[in-house]
Design an enzyme around this catalytic site. Structure first.
Site, PDB file in Angstrom:
ATOM      1  N   TYR A  69      -2.434  -7.216 -27.165  1.00 63.42           N
ATOM      2  CA  TYR A  69      -2.881  -6.591 -28.423  1.00 63.42           C
ATOM      3  C   TYR A  69      -4.134  -7.244 -28.970  1.00 63.42           C
ATOM      4  CZ  TYR A  69       1.012  -3.472 -28.432  1.00 63.42           C
ATOM      5  OH  TYR A  69       1.874  -2.459 -28.071  1.00 63.42           O
ATOM      6  N   GLN A 103      -1.050  10.101 -32.716  1.00 66.25           N
ATOM      7  CA  GLN A 103      -0.272   9.127 -31.947  1.00 66.25           C
ATOM      8  C   GLN A 103      -1.071   7.825 -31.820  1.00 66.25           C
ATOM      9  OE1 GLN A 103       1.794  11.040 -28.316  1.00 66.25           O
ATOM     10  NE2 GLN A 103       0.093  12.408 -28.769  1.00 66.25           N
ATOM     11  N   VAL A 105      -3.239   4.480 -32.681  1.00 66.91           N
ATOM     12  CA  VAL A 105      -3.009   3.350 -33.596  1.00 66.91           C
ATOM     13  C   VAL A 105      -4.335   2.673 -33.968  1.00 66.91           C
ATOM     14  CG1 VAL A 105      -0.676   2.971 -32.690  1.00 66.91           C
ATOM     15  CG2 VAL A 105      -2.602   1.769 -31.640  1.00 66.91           C
ATOM     16  N   HIS A 121       2.607   6.351 -34.672  1.00 66.27           N
ATOM     17  CA  HIS A 121       2.965   5.140 -33.923  1.00 66.27           C
ATOM     18  C   HIS A 121       2.392   3.872 -34.550  1.00 66.27           C
ATOM     19  CE1 HIS A 121       3.596   7.969 -30.273  1.00 66.27           C
ATOM     20  NE2 HIS A 121       4.664   7.901 -31.044  1.00 66.27           N
ATOM     21  N   CYS A 175       5.236 -15.909 -39.415  1.00 62.24           N
ATOM     22  CA  CYS A 175       5.335 -15.256 -40.726  1.00 62.24           C
ATOM     23  C   CYS A 175       5.331 -16.305 -41.850  1.00 62.24           C
ATOM     24  CB  CYS A 175       6.635 -14.443 -40.760  1.00 62.24           C
ATOM     25  SG  CYS A 175       7.109 -13.867 -42.394  1.00 62.24           S
ATOM     26  N   CYS A 178       9.149 -16.114 -43.581  1.00 63.90           N
ATOM     27  CA  CYS A 178      10.421 -16.528 -42.964  1.00 63.90           C
ATOM     28  C   CYS A 178      10.234 -17.315 -41.676  1.00 63.90           C
ATOM     29  CB  CYS A 178      11.291 -15.288 -42.696  1.00 63.90           C
ATOM     30  SG  CYS A 178      10.716 -14.330 -41.277  1.00 63.90           S
ATOM     31  N   SER A 215      -1.606  13.706 -23.436  1.00 67.24           N
ATOM     32  CA  SER A 215      -0.942  14.124 -22.200  1.00 67.24           C
ATOM     33  C   SER A 215       0.375  14.819 -22.514  1.00 67.24           C
ATOM     34  CB  SER A 215      -0.670  12.903 -21.322  1.00 67.24           C
ATOM     35  OG  SER A 215       0.174  11.994 -22.030  1.00 67.24           O
ATOM     36  N   ASN A 239      -8.404  19.585 -24.189  1.00 62.95           N
ATOM     37  CA  ASN A 239      -8.199  18.469 -23.268  1.00 62.95           C
ATOM     38  C   ASN A 239      -9.165  18.630 -22.101  1.00 62.95           C
ATOM     39  OD1 ASN A 239      -6.984  16.514 -21.462  1.00 62.95           O
ATOM     40  ND2 ASN A 239      -5.110  16.698 -22.672  1.00 62.95           N
TER      41      ASN A 239
END
Ligand code: BV8
Length: 271
Positions: A69, A103, A105, A121, A175, A178, A215, A239
């Site tokens: 990521y 969809q 992000v 998403h 975090c 916590c 897709s 597409n």
């Protein structure tokens, strides 16, 4: 039917519709340089996204998933919305009851000016505590994108450093509330899609669905178009090649979305 007559028919449906939904996938961001999930190179040559974008992968190898990521976030810093994103934002201005269900992000639709957007998403540029999924912690923050991985080649960051060198430290941060691990604010495979019921409601009231650059493989997202179709909506599919949703389309406009959408939407005068 020629592409121009297909385009004219689609333009008239768009002009006449009252409650359109635009549903986009990774293909709408391809011209912005954001890699799609299923193109030849894939996001990461040695790993399938479905292997990395899961809670199990994060539990098994948090560093690998976090660096996946981080790599995507660092690439996104060089990506801008393209003409397709701007054409969709323009359509919203002429169709006040329109909703965009994406969809993706990458946040490029919002940066192009779309406001009635459901990011089905999630948002890759948000960090969220891993304990949020069971409600134990609500911590989240904007992602801090730093070049945590060395410059990578086109096919993704260098594989794990050779044993003689310490691999880049891509430990997920902790975090503040916590102490749990932070994870990207996206919906992983195998996780429920919180906004899907809202999208099914929007779809059941829609009179047109413009499907762009997907897709149609991933569920339950792809079913948003199917629900709209079942409720009688016209379906237009844009597409570069037929998808799983082309079979339910009234019109298939083959081409790159950054080229097709301005022609389809830019010339359709406001209703
Ligand atoms: C869930 C965020 C249940 C992460 C993503 C049936 C029903 C329900 C679930 C399932 C089902 N069958 C299978 C499943 C499981 C799974 C699934 O769908 N698996 C797939 C692989 C078969 N679904 C799930 O796990 C979902 N969750 O069902 O939970 C549940 C319920 C209760 C309790 C517990 C569990 C969650 C799915 C969400 C996964 N997260 N993204 C991240 O990004 O890292 S999905 C991710 O992949 C994207 O967001 C996107 O949705 C998807 C990729 O699809 P596309 O966008 O279509 O991209 P793709 O590369 O495939 O295609 C690109 C297209 O663009 C191509 O057609 C190409 O031709 C075209 N194109 C390329 N260039 C252009 C272009 N078009 C136009 N112009 C261009 N220039």
């Amino acid at each position: 039917m020629t592409i121009e007559s297909e385009m004219n028919a689609a333009r008239s449906w768009i002009r006449e519709c009252e409650r359109p939904i635009v549903m986009t996938g990774a293909g709408v961001s391809a011209e912005s340089g954001v890699p799609t999930f299923r193109d030849a190179g894939g996001l990461w040559r040695n790993h399938r996204p479905e292997e990395l974008a899961t809670p199990e992968a994060f539990d098994r190898d948090p560093e690998l998933v976090w660096s996946f990521y981080s790599w995507r976030r660092s690439r996104l810093r060089h990506c801008e919305p393209n003409a397709g994103h701007f054409a969709i934002a323009e359509m919203e201005r002429s169709h006040p009851d329109m909703w965009l269900v994406t969809q993706n992000v990458d946040g490029l639709h919002r940066r192009a000016g779309s406001s009635r957007v459901v990011e089905l998403h999630g948002d890759i540029m948000i960090d969220r505590c891993e304990n949020a999924s069971d409600g134990a912690c609500s911590f989240e923050r904007p992602a801090r994108v730093s070049e945590v991985v060395s410059e990578e080649g086109e096919d993704g960051p260098p594989q794990r450093e050779p044993p003689q060198r310490e691999p880049p430290q891509c430990e997920p941060p902790r975090c503040d509330q916590c102490g749990g691990r932070l994870r990207p604010g996206v919906v992983w495979f195998g996780e429920p899609v919180p906004a899907i019921e809202k999208c099914f409601e929007l779809a059941s009231a829609a009179d047109l669905v413009l499907v762009v650059g997907t897709s149609g493989v991933v569920e339950p997202a792809a079913s948003v178009a199917r629900v709209a179709r079942g409720a009688g909506a016209k379906v237009i599919d844009v597409n570069i090649e037929p998808s799983m949703l082309t079979e339910i389309a009234d019109s298939f406009l083959r081409g790159a979305s950054a080229e097709i959408l301005p022609r389809l939407l830019g010339e359709s005068p406001a209703r």
